[in-house]
Enzyme design. Structure first.
Site, PDB file in Angstrom:
ATOM      1  N   ASP A  75      -4.518   1.674  -2.091  1.00 30.89           N
ATOM      2  CA  ASP A  75      -4.514   0.222  -2.285  1.00 30.89           C
ATOM      3  C   ASP A  75      -4.061  -0.520  -3.461  1.00 30.89           C
ATOM      4  O   ASP A  75      -4.517  -0.458  -4.472  1.00 30.89           O
ATOM      5  CB  ASP A  75      -5.865  -0.197  -1.945  1.00 30.89           C
ATOM      6  CG  ASP A  75      -6.662   0.015  -0.549  1.00 30.89           C
ATOM      7  OD1 ASP A  75      -5.711   0.382   0.328  1.00 30.89           O
ATOM      8  OD2 ASP A  75      -7.602   0.006  -0.412  1.00 30.89           O
ATOM      9  N   HIS A  77       3.863  -5.317   3.502  1.00 26.92           N
ATOM     10  CA  HIS A  77       3.393  -5.877   4.754  1.00 26.92           C
ATOM     11  C   HIS A  77       3.853  -7.516   5.204  1.00 26.92           C
ATOM     12  O   HIS A  77       4.201  -8.012   3.999  1.00 26.92           O
ATOM     13  CB  HIS A  77       2.013  -5.817   4.983  1.00 26.92           C
ATOM     14  CG  HIS A  77       1.601  -4.471   5.234  1.00 26.92           C
ATOM     15  ND1 HIS A  77       1.341  -3.875   6.662  1.00 26.92           N
ATOM     16  CD2 HIS A  77       0.886  -3.270   4.484  1.00 26.92           C
ATOM     17  CE1 HIS A  77       0.747  -2.706   6.454  1.00 26.92           C
ATOM     18  NE2 HIS A  77       0.521  -2.509   5.200  1.00 26.92           N
ATOM     19  N   HIS A  87      -9.192   2.713  -1.048  1.00 27.56           N
ATOM     20  CA  HIS A  87      -8.446   3.751  -0.815  1.00 27.56           C
ATOM     21  C   HIS A  87      -7.587   3.854  -2.140  1.00 27.56           C
ATOM     22  O   HIS A  87      -7.085   2.967  -2.863  1.00 27.56           O
ATOM     23  CB  HIS A  87      -7.406   3.313   0.234  1.00 27.56           C
ATOM     24  CG  HIS A  87      -7.886   3.106   1.478  1.00 27.56           C
ATOM     25  ND1 HIS A  87      -7.481   2.181   2.423  1.00 27.56           N
ATOM     26  CD2 HIS A  87      -8.995   3.552   2.170  1.00 27.56           C
ATOM     27  CE1 HIS A  87      -8.275   2.022   3.515  1.00 27.56           C
ATOM     28  NE2 HIS A  87      -9.167   3.015   3.200  1.00 27.56           N
ATOM     29  N   HIS A 101     -11.578   0.615   2.680  1.00 23.56           N
ATOM     30  CA  HIS A 101     -10.431  -0.212   2.135  1.00 23.56           C
ATOM     31  C   HIS A 101     -10.925  -1.372   0.957  1.00 23.56           C
ATOM     32  O   HIS A 101     -11.858  -1.556   1.193  1.00 23.56           O
ATOM     33  CB  HIS A 101      -9.765  -1.153   3.357  1.00 23.56           C
ATOM     34  CG  HIS A 101      -8.519  -1.663   2.724  1.00 23.56           C
ATOM     35  ND1 HIS A 101      -7.409  -1.162   2.196  1.00 23.56           N
ATOM     36  CD2 HIS A 101      -8.520  -3.142   2.887  1.00 23.56           C
ATOM     37  CE1 HIS A 101      -6.594  -2.354   1.855  1.00 23.56           C
ATOM     38  NE2 HIS A 101      -7.462  -3.595   2.109  1.00 23.56           N
ATOM     39  N   HIS A 117       1.041   4.560   1.800  1.00 26.71           N
ATOM     40  CA  HIS A 117       0.517   5.011   3.239  1.00 26.71           C
ATOM     41  C   HIS A 117       0.394   6.767   3.163  1.00 26.71           C
ATOM     42  O   HIS A 117       1.157   7.273   2.386  1.00 26.71           O
ATOM     43  CB  HIS A 117       1.534   4.623   4.403  1.00 26.71           C
ATOM     44  CG  HIS A 117       0.771   3.152   4.593  1.00 26.71           C
ATOM     45  ND1 HIS A 117       0.353   2.788   5.930  1.00 26.71           N
ATOM     46  CD2 HIS A 117       0.976   2.160   3.897  1.00 26.71           C
ATOM     47  CE1 HIS A 117       0.090   1.520   5.988  1.00 26.71           C
ATOM     48  NE2 HIS A 117       0.377   0.825   4.713  1.00 26.71           N
ATOM     49  N   ARG A 121       5.013  -4.115   9.279  1.00 28.69           N
ATOM     50  CA  ARG A 121       5.468  -3.755   8.006  1.00 28.69           C
ATOM     51  C   ARG A 121       7.090  -4.226   8.011  1.00 28.69           C
ATOM     52  O   ARG A 121       7.627  -3.777   9.027  1.00 28.69           O
ATOM     53  CB  ARG A 121       5.328  -2.071   8.379  1.00 28.69           C
ATOM     54  CG  ARG A 121       3.998  -1.657   8.570  1.00 28.69           C
ATOM     55  CD  ARG A 121       3.668  -0.413   8.816  1.00 28.69           C
ATOM     56  NE  ARG A 121       2.236  -0.078   9.057  1.00 28.69           N
ATOM     57  CZ  ARG A 121       1.555   1.033   9.198  1.00 28.69           C
ATOM     58  NH1 ARG A 121       2.449   2.162   9.120  1.00 28.69           N
ATOM     59  NH2 ARG A 121       0.303   1.240   9.288  1.00 28.69           N
ATOM     60  N   HIS A 133       0.804  -1.294  -0.039  1.00 29.91           N
ATOM     61  CA  HIS A 133      -0.050  -0.098  -0.002  1.00 29.91           C
ATOM     62  C   HIS A 133       0.834   1.210   0.028  1.00 29.91           C
ATOM     63  O   HIS A 133       1.925   1.270   0.589  1.00 29.91           O
ATOM     64  CB  HIS A 133      -0.931   0.146   1.298  1.00 29.91           C
ATOM     65  CG  HIS A 133      -1.449  -0.976   1.575  1.00 29.91           C
ATOM     66  ND1 HIS A 133      -1.283  -1.693   2.983  1.00 29.91           N
ATOM     67  CD2 HIS A 133      -2.359  -2.037   1.068  1.00 29.91           C
ATOM     68  CE1 HIS A 133      -1.936  -2.705   3.050  1.00 29.91           C
ATOM     69  NE2 HIS A 133      -2.686  -3.034   1.797  1.00 29.91           N
ATOM     70  N   HIS A 163      -3.316   3.989   5.515  1.00 36.20           N
ATOM     71  CA  HIS A 163      -3.449   3.944   4.128  1.00 36.20           C
ATOM     72  C   HIS A 163      -3.580   5.370   3.392  1.00 36.20           C
ATOM     73  O   HIS A 163      -4.695   6.054   3.820  1.00 36.20           O
ATOM     74  CB  HIS A 163      -4.635   2.856   3.418  1.00 36.20           C
ATOM     75  CG  HIS A 163      -4.033   1.597   3.812  1.00 36.20           C
ATOM     76  ND1 HIS A 163      -4.923   0.344   3.458  1.00 36.20           N
ATOM     77  CD2 HIS A 163      -3.125   1.181   4.844  1.00 36.20           C
ATOM     78  CE1 HIS A 163      -4.493  -0.751   3.777  1.00 36.20           C
ATOM     79  NE2 HIS A 163      -3.174  -0.235   4.675  1.00 36.20           N
TER      80      HIS A 163
HETATM   81 CU    CU Z   1      -0.179  -0.872   4.293  1.00 34.87          CU
HETATM   82 ZN    ZN Z   2      -6.377   0.722   1.955  1.00 35.17          ZN
END
Ligand code: CU
Ligand code: ZN
Length: 174
Positions: free
Chosen positions: A107, A148, A104, A95, A71, A165, A69, A87
Site C-alpha cells: 500500500d 489506478h 498491506h 488494506h 501488486h 488500472r 500499490h 495488493h
Molecule cells: Cu492497486
Molecule cells: Zn492494499
C-alpha cells in the site's frame, strides 16, 4: 535470473564497484499504459538504511489523486492489467494507508497528477515488512506496480476502491 547476476558481477569487476552507489536505485519499474490509457513513467526504489525511498515520475495521468500499490504478481500482460492480481500483502493485514501500521506491504497510498497529467512522488516506507532482496516471500522484486484511475480511500477492503488500472510495471533489480 542467474545470467543477470553473472552479468552484474562482471560489471562490478570491470568498474571496480564505482557504478554501485549505495544511494542509487536498486530496483526500477517501467510503467506502461494499459489499453486505452496514456499513463507511463518510471518508479525507482532506493534503499536508505532501514527505509525504502520510492521515487515515482509519471506522465499521461488524468489530473488528481490515483491509488498506487505494489501488486502480488509481476504480470502486466492483460490489457487491463488485472493479471497483476491483488495488493502485495506478505503479512496478511487489511488494506490501509502508508501512514498506518495495519496495511498491506504494497500500500503506497496515492500519487497526485497536476493539471498537465504529470505526477512526481518521493516517499519512504519502512523495510520491516517488505524488502528488495532477489527472492523471498517479502521481496517486492518481480512484483507488479499499479497506478489506478481513482483515489485510494484507505478504507475499502481489500482494494481501497481505486478503480481501474491505468499503468502497470514489473519491479526489477537493476
Ligand atoms: Cu492497486
Ligand atoms: Zn492494499
Amino acid at each position: 535470473m542467474k545470467k543477470l547476476s553473472i552479468a552484474l558481477l562482471s560489471v562490478v569487476a570491470i568498474s571496480g564497484c564505482s557504478t554501485f552507489n549505495s544511494s542509487g536505485p536498486i530496483a526500477v519499474a517501467n510503467m506502461e499504459p494499459t489499453q486505452g490509457n496514456k499513463a507511463q513513467g518510471t518508479v525507482s526504489f532506493i534503499k536508505k538504511g532501514d527505509q525504502l525511498l520510492v521515487d515515482a515520475r509519471l506522465t499521461g495521468l488524468p489530473p488528481g489523486a490515483h491509488g498506487f500499490h505494489i501488486h502480488e504478481k509481476g504480470d502486466c500482460s492483460a490489457p487491463d492489467a488485472m493479471s497483476a492480481g491483488g495488493h502485495f500483502n506478505p503479512t496478511g493485514k487489511p488494506h490501509g494507508s502508508p501512514m498506518q501500521a495495519e496495511r498491506h506491504g504494497g500500500d503506497l497510498g496515492n500519487i497526485t497528477a497536476d493539471a498537465n497529467g504529470k505526477a512526481e512522488l518521493q516517499m519512504t516506507i519502512p523495510l520491516s515488512e517488505i524488502d528488495v532482496s532477489k527472492s523471498g516471500a517479502s521481496s517486492i522484486v518481480g512484483k507488479g506496480l499499479i497506478v489506478h484511475a481513482d483515489p485510494d480511500d484507505y478504507r475499502t477492503q481489500p482494494t481501497g476502491n481505486a478503480g481501474k488500472r491505468l499503468a502497470c510495471g514489473v519491479i526489477t533489480l537493476r
